[in-house]
Write a protein that holds these residues in place. Sequence first.
Motif, mmCIF file in Angstrom:
data_model
loop_
_atom_site.group_PDB
_atom_site.id
_atom_site.type_symbol
_atom_site.label_atom_id
_atom_site.label_comp_id
_atom_site.label_asym_id
_atom_site.label_seq_id
_atom_site.Cartn_x
_atom_site.Cartn_y
_atom_site.Cartn_z
ATOM 1 N N GLU A 62 11.683 -7.841 -7.268
ATOM 2 C CA GLU A 62 10.701 -8.710 -6.615
ATOM 3 C C GLU A 62 9.672 -7.901 -5.835
ATOM 4 O OE1 GLU A 62 10.148 -12.142 -3.221
ATOM 5 O OE2 GLU A 62 12.131 -11.955 -4.154
ATOM 6 N N ALA A 63 10.120 -6.881 -5.117
ATOM 7 C CA ALA A 63 9.175 -6.033 -4.383
ATOM 8 C C ALA A 63 8.210 -5.354 -5.347
ATOM 9 C CB ALA A 63 9.928 -4.999 -3.541
ATOM 10 N N LEU A 64 8.717 -4.927 -6.512
ATOM 11 C CA LEU A 64 7.823 -4.319 -7.501
ATOM 12 C C LEU A 64 6.824 -5.346 -8.022
ATOM 13 C CD1 LEU A 64 6.978 -1.827 -9.091
ATOM 14 C CD2 LEU A 64 8.477 -2.608 -10.914
ATOM 15 N N MET A 65 7.293 -6.578 -8.297
ATOM 16 C CA MET A 65 6.377 -7.626 -8.763
ATOM 17 C C MET A 65 5.281 -7.861 -7.734
ATOM 18 S SD MET A 65 5.580 -9.827 -11.072
ATOM 19 C CE MET A 65 3.866 -9.902 -10.643
ATOM 20 N N ARG A 66 5.658 -7.967 -6.469
ATOM 21 C CA ARG A 66 4.669 -8.186 -5.412
ATOM 22 C C ARG A 66 3.681 -7.020 -5.343
ATOM 23 N NH1 ARG A 66 5.426 -12.369 -2.079
ATOM 24 N NH2 ARG A 66 7.409 -13.483 -2.185
ATOM 25 N N GLY A 122 15.913 5.721 -11.667
ATOM 26 C CA GLY A 122 16.130 5.189 -10.327
ATOM 27 C C GLY A 122 15.042 4.287 -9.786
ATOM 28 N N ALA A 123 13.901 4.208 -10.437
ATOM 29 C CA ALA A 123 12.777 3.393 -9.936
ATOM 30 C C ALA A 123 12.609 2.131 -10.788
ATOM 31 C CB ALA A 123 11.487 4.207 -9.964
ATOM 32 N N TRP A 124 12.307 1.026 -10.122
ATOM 33 C CA TRP A 124 12.023 -0.214 -10.837
ATOM 34 C C TRP A 124 10.697 -0.091 -11.578
ATOM 35 C CZ3 TRP A 124 15.452 -3.694 -11.896
ATOM 36 C CH2 TRP A 124 16.540 -3.862 -11.065
ATOM 37 N N VAL A 125 10.662 -0.590 -12.828
ATOM 38 C CA VAL A 125 9.439 -0.635 -13.622
ATOM 39 C C VAL A 125 9.341 -1.983 -14.322
ATOM 40 C CG1 VAL A 125 9.213 1.868 -13.964
ATOM 41 C CG2 VAL A 125 10.551 0.505 -15.589
ATOM 42 N N TYR A 126 8.115 -2.396 -14.582
ATOM 43 C CA TYR A 126 7.835 -3.619 -15.332
ATOM 44 C C TYR A 126 8.056 -3.336 -16.817
ATOM 45 C CZ TYR A 126 4.930 -7.225 -17.557
ATOM 46 O OH TYR A 126 4.459 -8.243 -18.349
ATOM 47 N N VAL A 127 8.845 -4.190 -17.482
ATOM 48 C CA VAL A 127 9.095 -4.022 -18.917
ATOM 49 C C VAL A 127 8.135 -4.889 -19.719
ATOM 50 C CG1 VAL A 127 10.792 -4.243 -20.782
ATOM 51 C CG2 VAL A 127 11.519 -3.440 -18.512
ATOM 52 N N ASP A 128 8.225 -6.194 -19.526
ATOM 53 C CA ASP A 128 7.362 -7.133 -20.239
ATOM 54 C C ASP A 128 7.519 -8.509 -19.617
ATOM 55 O OD1 ASP A 128 9.791 -8.158 -21.224
ATOM 56 O OD2 ASP A 128 9.526 -7.312 -23.215
ATOM 57 N N GLY A 129 6.820 -9.470 -20.163
ATOM 58 C CA GLY A 129 6.898 -10.824 -19.632
ATOM 59 C C GLY A 129 6.800 -11.858 -20.727
ATOM 60 N N GLU A 130 7.289 -13.036 -20.406
ATOM 61 C CA GLU A 130 7.175 -14.165 -21.317
ATOM 62 C C GLU A 130 6.610 -15.335 -20.536
ATOM 63 O OE1 GLU A 130 11.168 -14.833 -22.682
ATOM 64 O OE2 GLU A 130 11.744 -15.882 -20.864
ATOM 65 N N TYR A 183 -1.447 2.946 -10.326
ATOM 66 C CA TYR A 183 -0.141 2.421 -9.902
ATOM 67 C C TYR A 183 0.434 1.484 -10.961
ATOM 68 C CZ TYR A 183 3.558 0.016 -7.456
ATOM 69 O OH TYR A 183 4.780 -0.524 -7.126
ATOM 70 N N LEU A 184 -0.396 0.616 -11.497
ATOM 71 C CA LEU A 184 0.094 -0.320 -12.513
ATOM 72 C C LEU A 184 0.671 0.433 -13.705
ATOM 73 C CD1 LEU A 184 -2.756 -2.913 -12.215
ATOM 74 C CD2 LEU A 184 -0.334 -3.319 -11.703
ATOM 75 N N LEU A 185 -0.004 1.454 -14.159
ATOM 76 C CA LEU A 185 0.499 2.234 -15.297
ATOM 77 C C LEU A 185 1.758 3.011 -14.923
ATOM 78 C CD1 LEU A 185 -2.904 3.436 -16.742
ATOM 79 C CD2 LEU A 185 -1.354 1.736 -17.753
ATOM 80 N N ARG A 186 1.785 3.565 -13.714
ATOM 81 C CA ARG A 186 2.948 4.328 -13.258
ATOM 82 C C ARG A 186 4.186 3.439 -13.113
ATOM 83 N NH1 ARG A 186 0.571 6.149 -8.941
ATOM 84 N NH2 ARG A 186 1.616 4.954 -7.340
ATOM 85 N N SER A 187 3.983 2.163 -12.776
ATOM 86 C CA SER A 187 5.113 1.250 -12.561
ATOM 87 C C SER A 187 5.421 0.409 -13.803
ATOM 88 C CB SER A 187 4.835 0.347 -11.347
ATOM 89 O OG SER A 187 3.710 -0.479 -11.582
ATOM 90 N N GLY A 223 0.804 -1.213 0.000
ATOM 91 C CA GLY A 223 0.000 0.000 0.000
ATOM 92 C C GLY A 223 0.838 1.264 0.000
ATOM 93 N N ARG A 224 1.988 1.234 0.662
ATOM 94 C CA ARG A 224 2.846 2.434 0.682
ATOM 95 C C ARG A 224 3.429 2.730 -0.686
ATOM 96 N NH1 ARG A 224 8.567 0.588 2.969
ATOM 97 N NH2 ARG A 224 8.400 -1.588 2.366
ATOM 98 N N TYR A 225 3.650 1.702 -1.501
ATOM 99 C CA TYR A 225 4.128 1.938 -2.875
ATOM 100 C C TYR A 225 2.979 2.445 -3.743
ATOM 101 C CZ TYR A 225 7.899 -1.062 -1.181
ATOM 102 O OH TYR A 225 8.913 -1.621 -0.455
ATOM 103 N N HIS A 226 1.798 1.891 -3.533
ATOM 104 C CA HIS A 226 0.636 2.315 -4.321
ATOM 105 C C HIS A 226 0.328 3.792 -4.092
ATOM 106 C CE1 HIS A 226 -0.978 -2.113 -4.398
ATOM 107 N NE2 HIS A 226 0.174 -1.971 -5.012
ATOM 108 N N ARG A 227 0.431 4.228 -2.850
ATOM 109 C CA ARG A 227 0.150 5.627 -2.520
ATOM 110 C C ARG A 227 1.290 6.552 -2.919
ATOM 111 N NH1 ARG A 227 -1.805 2.999 1.944
ATOM 112 N NH2 ARG A 227 0.129 3.319 3.076
ATOM 113 N N GLY A 228 2.540 6.024 -2.999
ATOM 114 C CA GLY A 228 3.699 6.854 -3.297
ATOM 115 C C GLY A 228 4.017 7.731 -2.113
ATOM 116 N N PRO A 229 5.101 8.427 -2.089
ATOM 117 C CA PRO A 229 6.145 8.484 -3.102
ATOM 118 C C PRO A 229 7.170 7.360 -2.982
ATOM 119 C CG PRO A 229 6.696 10.030 -1.386
ATOM 120 C CD PRO A 229 5.367 9.381 -1.010
#
Length: 156
Positions: A57-61, A142-150, A74-78, A44-50
């Motif tokens: 792994e923390a980003l995936m979770r 500096g922030a982790w982001v999701y690129v893609d998946g297989e 949040y999904l779009l921002r990350s 929740g603290r990541y969803h609310r930011g900053p």
Amino acid sequence: MSRRTPRTSRTSRARQAPAPAAPRTTDTSPCPCGLPAAYGECCGRYHRGPATAPTAEALMRSRFAAFVVEDAAYLLRSWHPDTRPGSLDFDPSLRWQRLEITETGEGTAFHATGTVTFRAHYTERGEPGELHERSRFARVEGAWVYVDGEFPDLSG
């Protein structure tokens, strides 16, 4: 994270009853990501930011938890700007149930990229399902982001 199952036609979908509403997640609820912490202190603290996730792994979770609570912002921002969709739609018949991390590669504070292989368990109209994906992550400003998946080969 998306499902890799055939979609039913709109006609057959209209005849099926929607899934019951998911219980509301509050700051004191167990975090949907599976770690032993309350949602407000965990994802929740990541969803609310900053605050941002310190590892891939923390980003995936946190992204799994965002699918559970339907936090499209949040999904779009990350999501990596090069692969980010314009919008997200949540399937009202789908309920994400549990996340299982099976492998990680790099993705720590000392890396610029990383991978997380996981199984995300869900129910769709009461039927259980599973998404198995190897997600790629990168750091952007500096922030982790999701690129893609297989989707790993499950036959071997």
